[in-house]
Design a protein around this motif. Structure first.
Motif, short mmCIF file in Angstrom:
data_model
loop_
_atom_site.label_atom_id
_atom_site.label_comp_id
_atom_site.label_asym_id
_atom_site.label_seq_id
_atom_site.Cartn_x
_atom_site.Cartn_y
_atom_site.Cartn_z
N LEU A 60 18.91 -31.63 1.34
CA LEU A 60 18.25 -32.42 2.38
C LEU A 60 17.90 -31.50 3.54
O LEU A 60 18.71 -30.66 3.95
N MET A 61 16.69 -31.65 4.04
CA MET A 61 16.26 -30.91 5.23
C MET A 61 16.32 -31.83 6.44
O MET A 61 15.84 -32.97 6.39
N PHE A 62 16.90 -31.31 7.53
CA PHE A 62 16.93 -32.02 8.80
C PHE A 62 16.30 -31.13 9.87
O PHE A 62 16.76 -30.02 10.11
N ASN A 63 15.25 -31.62 10.49
CA ASN A 63 14.54 -30.86 11.52
C ASN A 63 14.47 -31.69 12.79
O ASN A 63 13.77 -32.71 12.83
N ASP A 64 15.21 -31.28 13.82
CA ASP A 64 15.13 -31.96 15.11
C ASP A 64 14.53 -31.07 16.19
O ASP A 64 14.79 -31.24 17.37
N ARG A 65 13.69 -30.13 15.77
CA ARG A 65 13.01 -29.23 16.71
C ARG A 65 12.05 -30.02 17.60
O ARG A 65 11.42 -30.99 17.16
N ASP A 66 11.90 -29.58 18.83
CA ASP A 66 10.96 -30.19 19.77
C ASP A 66 9.58 -29.59 19.53
O ASP A 66 9.17 -28.62 20.17
N GLU A 67 8.86 -30.16 18.57
CA GLU A 67 7.52 -29.69 18.20
C GLU A 67 6.70 -30.90 17.80
O GLU A 67 7.24 -31.99 17.60
N ARG A 68 5.41 -30.74 17.68
CA ARG A 68 4.57 -31.84 17.21
C ARG A 68 5.05 -32.33 15.86
O ARG A 68 5.47 -31.55 15.01
N TYR A 69 4.97 -33.66 15.65
CA TYR A 69 5.44 -34.20 14.38
C TYR A 69 4.61 -33.67 13.22
O TYR A 69 5.11 -33.52 12.09
N GLU A 70 3.32 -33.35 13.47
CA GLU A 70 2.50 -32.76 12.41
C GLU A 70 3.06 -31.42 11.95
O GLU A 70 3.03 -31.10 10.75
N GLU A 71 3.57 -30.62 12.92
CA GLU A 71 4.17 -29.34 12.55
C GLU A 71 5.43 -29.54 11.74
O GLU A 71 5.71 -28.78 10.80
N ALA A 72 6.23 -30.54 12.11
CA ALA A 72 7.45 -30.82 11.34
C ALA A 72 7.11 -31.19 9.90
O ALA A 72 7.78 -30.75 8.95
N LEU A 73 6.06 -31.99 9.71
CA LEU A 73 5.65 -32.35 8.35
C LEU A 73 5.06 -31.16 7.62
O LEU A 73 5.23 -31.02 6.40
N HIS A 74 4.37 -30.30 8.34
CA HIS A 74 3.84 -29.07 7.72
C HIS A 74 4.98 -28.22 7.18
O HIS A 74 4.88 -27.62 6.10
N ARG A 75 6.09 -28.16 7.91
CA ARG A 75 7.25 -27.39 7.44
C ARG A 75 7.82 -28.00 6.16
O ARG A 75 8.25 -27.28 5.25
N VAL A 76 7.83 -29.33 6.10
CA VAL A 76 8.32 -30.00 4.88
C VAL A 76 7.43 -29.64 3.70
O VAL A 76 7.91 -29.30 2.61
N ALA A 77 6.11 -29.72 3.90
CA ALA A 77 5.17 -29.40 2.82
C ALA A 77 5.35 -27.95 2.36
O ALA A 77 5.31 -27.66 1.15
N ALA A 78 5.54 -27.04 3.31
CA ALA A 78 5.74 -25.63 2.95
C ALA A 78 7.07 -25.43 2.23
O ALA A 78 7.18 -24.60 1.31
N TRP A 79 8.09 -26.16 2.64
CA TRP A 79 9.40 -26.10 1.98
C TRP A 79 9.29 -26.52 0.52
O TRP A 79 9.77 -25.84 -0.38
N TRP A 80 8.64 -27.65 0.29
CA TRP A 80 8.43 -28.10 -1.09
C TRP A 80 7.59 -27.10 -1.88
O TRP A 80 7.91 -26.77 -3.03
N ALA A 81 6.50 -26.62 -1.29
CA ALA A 81 5.59 -25.72 -2.00
C ALA A 81 6.25 -24.41 -2.40
O ALA A 81 5.83 -23.77 -3.37
N ALA A 82 7.31 -24.01 -1.67
CA ALA A 82 8.02 -22.77 -2.00
C ALA A 82 8.95 -22.94 -3.18
O ALA A 82 9.46 -21.95 -3.71
N MET A 83 9.19 -24.17 -3.61
CA MET A 83 10.06 -24.42 -4.76
C MET A 83 9.28 -24.26 -6.05
O MET A 83 8.17 -24.79 -6.18
N PRO A 84 9.83 -23.53 -7.03
CA PRO A 84 9.08 -23.32 -8.28
C PRO A 84 8.66 -24.62 -8.95
O PRO A 84 7.58 -24.69 -9.55
N GLU A 85 9.49 -25.66 -8.86
CA GLU A 85 9.17 -26.92 -9.54
C GLU A 85 8.02 -27.68 -8.90
O GLU A 85 7.52 -28.66 -9.48
N TYR A 86 7.58 -27.27 -7.69
CA TYR A 86 6.48 -27.93 -7.03
C TYR A 86 5.36 -26.96 -6.64
O TYR A 86 4.54 -27.27 -5.77
#
Length: 616
Positions: free
Chosen positions: A183-209
């Motif tokens: 599970l990823m938890f991100n409570d950084r003070d940044e735009r919510y779009e950036e937080a979602l971008h980090r999630v997308a990049a996290w998934w994309a770095a996984m071989p299964e995705y």
């Protein structure tokens, strides 16, 4: 498919340069053998409910950039029960909205929110933000294959946010000795779009995705036959549309439902055989489309085997369920014979007809049936439907790209999650005929998690008796995606044709900024009243509601779209910047030139409904 979902080795999603707080890495390891166990990690209190015969190894770490990763490894001496649960809580502070991939879920803060996802529907992520659009807590699961439920609710006594993640294991997964999820938890003070971008990049770095390669043609505007013709068309009609659409800048045609049957009564009773009964000379038709300068994509409903199909009896005992409403059965992808049959149909079409792509529809029908699927027979090589779907879609993508590396593969919302990015290269907004607002919401939702995957609008259509400025709203609401057009170009008024020509040319000229720039989707809880994208020295912004806050002009080049039926857009100038503004109506006629002087504060730019101002 390996059902153990582990966190990737890549740390690219950690960006210490953005750190708002400096925390030393925290490593915690514990083993739970009996009873529910609670423990604290930063601001989060976690609970793993008791499950007989199961031990849980938990490893969590917090980076210097403030992102917490919690990995749970469940080990059993027997078999898992249906569901694994992880619960946690954190203080509810400065949260006014919750974003999920399901736009039908209310996005303002409320007592109980729940999002259900699997590899063919939605995505396991919640993004909580304040009224300024700043991230307050974004949560994502590494497991985007199985059926998962993420929920969040308010504890009224303590104003604490109570959350849980449930993962349902089926088939062979239950008999595995271990299962792992992060599970990823991100409570950084940044735009919510950036937080979602980090999630997308996290998934994309996984071989299964790992996402599929995106060919350039995936980001070119297309003509679709669906709303303009449904199942009532012939070859001459479509070839005329190809000629007209190409003149306007469209580079391909999607021939939707109807090519495979001469029956036009609706439903899917004649799907499954995939023989061109309406466009009988398909290879010759595709050749003519190519001669018109257009690519050709065909629609297929992947899981359907129509009741009237010749192959129906062959697969009658290898189906997941029947849908009398759709006059079709849903094939069972756990059987290799089923997968081979489907893949062979596409390979034959690609090789024989020289297609450029496939619109693969209804993939979510594999996984959206209620209750448990039927027990797979001896001929099945998977027990899990999710594993079967993954195998099928991987075989389709790998086989087609081996033959034609730049093949176009389109999927429709809601099967636009991280797992689907590895099978296809085009994500389209779910069907919403003539509903500009809905189309805007849907393209924005997809873009926030799509990464480099091409995001397409639902097909654009409208009432031909509307004025051009009203018709233009359909286009302007999706201008930050790749437009798909579906009107009869010879039947629409000349003013509508002028509007399409003007805004398609504008889109083509500014495509790199519109679809590849830094995307901002303001106010999800208000249906995104402002969208923008910037790249290099240019900003393009579209305003869809009368404003309470002016647009800040912070780039040397700014285009402002008035995507509403009222006149004017409020803008605010930087103290050191002046502009010349050219104002155009929706048909491309220049109607005035204005000058905006530095330090002059807030202006109301007199942009007409569905018009645009180009500032430099």
């Amino acid at each position: 498919m390996n059902i153990t979902i582990s966190k990737p080795k890549s740390k690219k999603y950690f960006k210490p340069g953005y750190a708002l707080k400096l925390l030393l890495p925290i490593f915690c390891f514990l083993v739970i053998q009996t009873g529910a166990q609670e423990y604290q990690a930063g601001a989060f209190k976690f609970t793993i409910p008791k499950q007989e015969g199961v031990s849980v190894n938990i490893n969590h770490e917090q980076s210097q950039s403030g992102i917490l990763l919690l990995t749970c490894r469940f080990t059993t001496t027997g078999s898992f029960k249906n569901e694994i649960n992880i619960k946690w809580s954190s203080p509810l502070r400065d949260i006014s909205g919750i974003w999920t991939t399901n736009a039908n879920e209310a996005r303002f803060m409320h007592a109980g929110l729940k999002v259900q996802a699997n590899l063919a529907s939605q995505a396991p992520v919640l993004a909580m933000y304040n009224d300024a659009g700043q991230n307050r807590l974004t949560i994502a699961l590494s497991d985007a294959f199985h059926k998962t439920v993420l929920s969040a609710g308010i504890n009224e006594d303590s104003s604490v946010l109570n959350c849980s993640a449930g993962i349902e294991l089926t088939g062979e997964e239950r008999n595995k000795k271990s299962y792992q999820v992060t599970l990823m938890f991100n409570d950084r003070d940044e735009r919510y779009e950036e937080a979602l971008h980090r999630v997308a990049a996290w998934w994309a770095a996984m071989p299964e995705y790992h996402p599929a390669v995106i060919p350039p043609a995936a980001k070119q505007p297309l003509y679709s036959t669906w709303y303009s013709y449904h199942q009532n068309f012939d070859e001459p009609m479509l070839l005329k549309e190809c000629v007209e659409a190409r003149k306007l800048g469209y580079t391909g045609i999607i021939v939707d439902d109807g090519w495979q049957t001469a029956n036009h009564s609706g439903g899917y009773g004649f799907t499954g055989d995939w023989k061109p009964e309406r466009l009988v000379h398909m290879a010759d038709f595709v050749k003519k489309v190519h001669s018109a300068g257009m690519k050709c994509l065909l629609w297929y409903s992947v899981p359907f085997m129509g009741y009237h199909a010749e192959a129906y009896n062959r697969f009658e005992n290898k189906i997941l369920y029947k849908s009398d409403r759709q006059s079709a059965a849903i094939l069972d992808p756990r059987y290799p014979e089923v997968r081979k049959f489907i893949v062979d149909r596409y390979v034959q079409a690609l090789r024989s007809w020289k297609l450029d792509g496939f619109k693969l529809d209804f993939i979510d029908s594999f996984t959206n049936q209620s209750g448990d699927p039927p027990v797979a027979g001896k001929e099945a090589d998977y027990q899990s439907v999710y594993a079967g779907v993954d195998a099928l879609m991987s075989e389709i993508k790998n086989t087609l790209t081996t033959i034609k590396p730049d093949i176009l593969i389109e999927f429709r919302q809601s099967y636009t999650g991280p797992a689907m990015r590895k099978y296809g290269n085009m994500f389209r907004a779910g069907d919403c005929a003539a509903a500009a607002l809905t189309n805007r919401i849907r393209i924005a939702d997809i873009r926030l998690l799509a990464g480099e995957t091409a995001v397409h609008s639902d097909m654009l259509t409208w009432n031909y008796e509307d004025g051009a400025a009203v018709a233009a709203l359909q286009f302007l609401n999706v201008i930050f995606s790749v437009p798909q057009l579906s009107v009869r170009l010879k039947d629409i008024p000349a003013s509508h044709l002028n509007m399409i020509r003007f805004y398609t040319r504008y889109w083509l000229k500014n495509k790199d900024v519109l679809v590849n720039g830094k995307f901002r989707a303001y106010g999800p809880e208000m249906n995104y009243p402002v969208l923008s994208s910037e790249k290099g020295n240019k900003l393009i912004a579209a305003v869809y509601n009368d404003q309470s806050k002016p647009l800040l002009l912070n780039k040397p080049l700014v285009d402002i779209i008035n995507g509403k039926t009222t006149n004017g857009v409020l803008v605010k100038l930087m103290t050191d910047r002046s502009y010349r503004a050219e104002i155009f109506d929706c048909e491309g006629k220049k109607i005035r030139v204005s000058r905006l002087k530095a330090g002059s504060g807030i202006w109301k730019l007199n942009i007409p409904p569905s018009g645009i101002a180009c500032l430099w």
